[in-house]
Scaffold this active site. Structure first.
Site, PDB file in Angstrom:
ATOM      1  N   CYS A  46       0.744  -1.141   0.042  1.00  8.43           N
ATOM      2  CA  CYS A  46       0.015   0.000   0.023  1.00  8.43           C
ATOM      3  C   CYS A  46       0.750   1.281  -0.078  1.00  8.43           C
ATOM      4  CB  CYS A  46      -1.028   0.063   1.317  1.00  8.43           C
ATOM      5  SG  CYS A  46      -0.188   0.041   2.842  1.00  8.43           S
ATOM      6  N   GLU A  51      -3.823   3.793  -8.723  1.00  7.96           N
ATOM      7  CA  GLU A  51      -2.913   2.908  -8.015  1.00  7.96           C
ATOM      8  C   GLU A  51      -3.144   1.575  -9.007  1.00  7.96           C
ATOM      9  OE1 GLU A  51      -2.607   1.259  -3.407  1.00  7.96           O
ATOM     10  OE2 GLU A  51      -4.647   0.987  -4.513  1.00  7.96           O
TER      11      GLU A  51
END
Length: 487
Positions: A293, A392
């Site tokens: 992450c 992302e």
């Protein structure tokens, strides 16, 4: 040696109320190796009735076992025993995680095996040193107020596949330290290692129902999130799923902690030692093939050194050893699923179509006829508006973006829907700290990045709500009660 192709790990029952119970669902979950593409284990799927039973067991444990009202030292000692039991399983847990999600064994042995015990001991000590109540002089000058910290209750902990042990314990440990009980639902891709928590809870003698392990996909996760017996939700995963969970919890006025996605920036200043910087970027940008992450997948380089930085990052990406995740020399293993590789490849195609220059990588390595591999990939000659720089990807794809001066670097870093992490690379630490203060993100590193158990971890904007770890992480699992007293 890689994991053999035959099934290795079997779980036939769920862990509910301190017992191994058969699922009321007839379905099973089969976990597939990202390297061999063969099954490595199976577990029962979960039905709504099983979730009802797990939540009821967790609710019962709050009162029947008096877990919520145990004195701090007794509860902390139980958590330490839980840590000891998990530590004894650390090597097996690391191998299991590698088999499930393809994390190189050096990474799972350094993080996924030992982290649960470390985090539990940290929160056991926080429980010992955090007063359950305190008296404060009333601000009005008349009387005092007794301020109590009380456990929020039953916690639904929903865990992703990328760091399944670490991200589960980030929720389990503070919940137990606060006196809560938990229902843990791992991702289907990494369902097997979650039962290590059940084995350890039994060995440690935790009261029945304090820790419950269930399984299932998104539908079961949604059912658990909205269950009337749940008092708080803790979730790590995609921003898309986090928005849905946040919406459900908002409607229910239910506390929620959301640790979501990121598109973090590594800001290379013009005075940076490039050799030291590139060495640090290995972990910060490409840990677990970018399926992390906090990955700094945007690298911001000064125009005066842009070519130099692009070449150095490309050399780094091309030098990493791709291979069998059970080989201790492997640095880049397969992606966790075929679906994830398809996603990464779609972004690589978008990068090429959008005019970015592919410097290195971008292909499936020819050496492997199996496994969901993709080469570490570097794009250059693009700005921050490009899809590979804004969205992302969750894979080993880096975008090197030029900037003219420090103000533009900070502007680019902040020009993102996300705000989870970031780094600054410079020979002047104080200058790096000043830049870090200007970037709107939950965490930053200066010439370094690692998650500190004693400090809050979490993001801003689309990267989530709330914080895990540190005293702030413990506070997320308590409710405050004020008792007003007279003179």
């Amino acid at each position: 040696m890689s994991q053999p192709a035959e099934l290795q790990y079997h779980r036939e029952r769920l862990f509910i109320g301190g017992e191994w119970r058969p699922s009321t669902s007839r379905d099973t979950i089969t976990v597939i190796s990202p390297f061999s593409e063969q099954p490595v284990g199976r577990a029962p799927d979960t039905s709504p009735a099983d979730i009802d039973a797990a939540v009821a067991a967790a609710r019962q444990a709050l009162t029947a076992s008096s877990w919520a009202s145990w004195d701090t030292e007794t509860r902390a000692a139980a958590i330490d025993r839980f840590a000891d039991a998990l530590e004894r399983r650390a090597d097996d847990t690391a191998r299991m995680v590698t088999a499930e999600n393809g994390m190189p064994i050096w990474g799972s042995s350094a993080v996924e095996g030992p982290d649960p015990a470390r985090v539990l001991r940290h929160f056991a000590q926080l429980a010992r040193t955090t007063p359950q109540e305190e008296r404060r002089p009333a601000a009005s000058g008349t009387g005092t107020t007794l301020v109590r910290r009380e456990p929020v209750g039953v916690v639904a902990a929903i865990v992703p596949w990328n760091y399944p042990q670490s991200l589960a314990i980030f929720k389990i440990a503070p919940a137990l330290a606060a006196g809560c009980t938990v229902v843990v639902k791992p991702a289907p891709e990494t369902v097997l290692d979650a039962f290590q928590f059940a084995d350890a809870a039994q060995e440690a003698g935790l009261p029945a129902g304090v820790v419950n392990i269930v399984t299932g996909g998104r539908d079961i996760g949604a059912y658990l999130v909205s269950h009337p017996g749940v008092d708080k939700v803790a979730f790590t995963g995609s921003t898309e799923a986090g928005r849905a969970i946040g919406e459900a919890c908002g409607r229910l006025l239910r506390p929620v902690t959301l640790e979501l996605g990121g598109k973090s920036a590594a800001i290379v200043l013009d005075d940076a030692d490039l050799g030291r910087t590139v060495e640090g970027l290995t972990w910060v940008c490409l840990a677990y093939s970018g399926q992390t992450c906090y990955s700094n997948t945007r690298i911001l380089a000064p125009r005066s050194r842009y070519t130099e930085v692009v070449d150095a990052v490309a050399d780094l990406a091309a030098s990493l050893e791709i291979g069998d995740p059970f080989d201790p020399t492997t640095q880049i293993g397969p992606l966790a699923s075929s679906r994830q590789r398809d996603r990464v490849e779609s972004y690589i195609a978008a990068g090429r179509a959008g005019g970015a220059r592919l410097v290195t990588g971008g292909r499936r390595p020819a050496a492997f006829g199996q496994g969901w591999f993709i080469e570490p990939t570097v794009f250059a000659d693009l700005d921050n508006s490009h899809a590979v720089a804004r969205e992302e990807i969750f894979g080993p794809v880096l975008a090197v973006i030029p900037y003219a001066d420090l103000d533009e670097a900070v502007t680019i870093a902040n020009d993102s829907p996300f705000g989870l992490a970031g780094t600054v690379w410079t020979s002047d630490e104080e200058k790096g700290i000043e830049v870090a203060r200007r970037v709107r993100t939950g965490t930053m590193g200066v010439n370094f990045y690692d998650i500190d158990l004693g400090a809050p971890f979490g993001g801003t904007k689309a990267s989530g709500l709330g914080r895990e770890l540190g005293p702030e992480g413990l506070a997320a699992y308590v409710e405050y009660k004020s008792v007003y007293l007279g003179r």
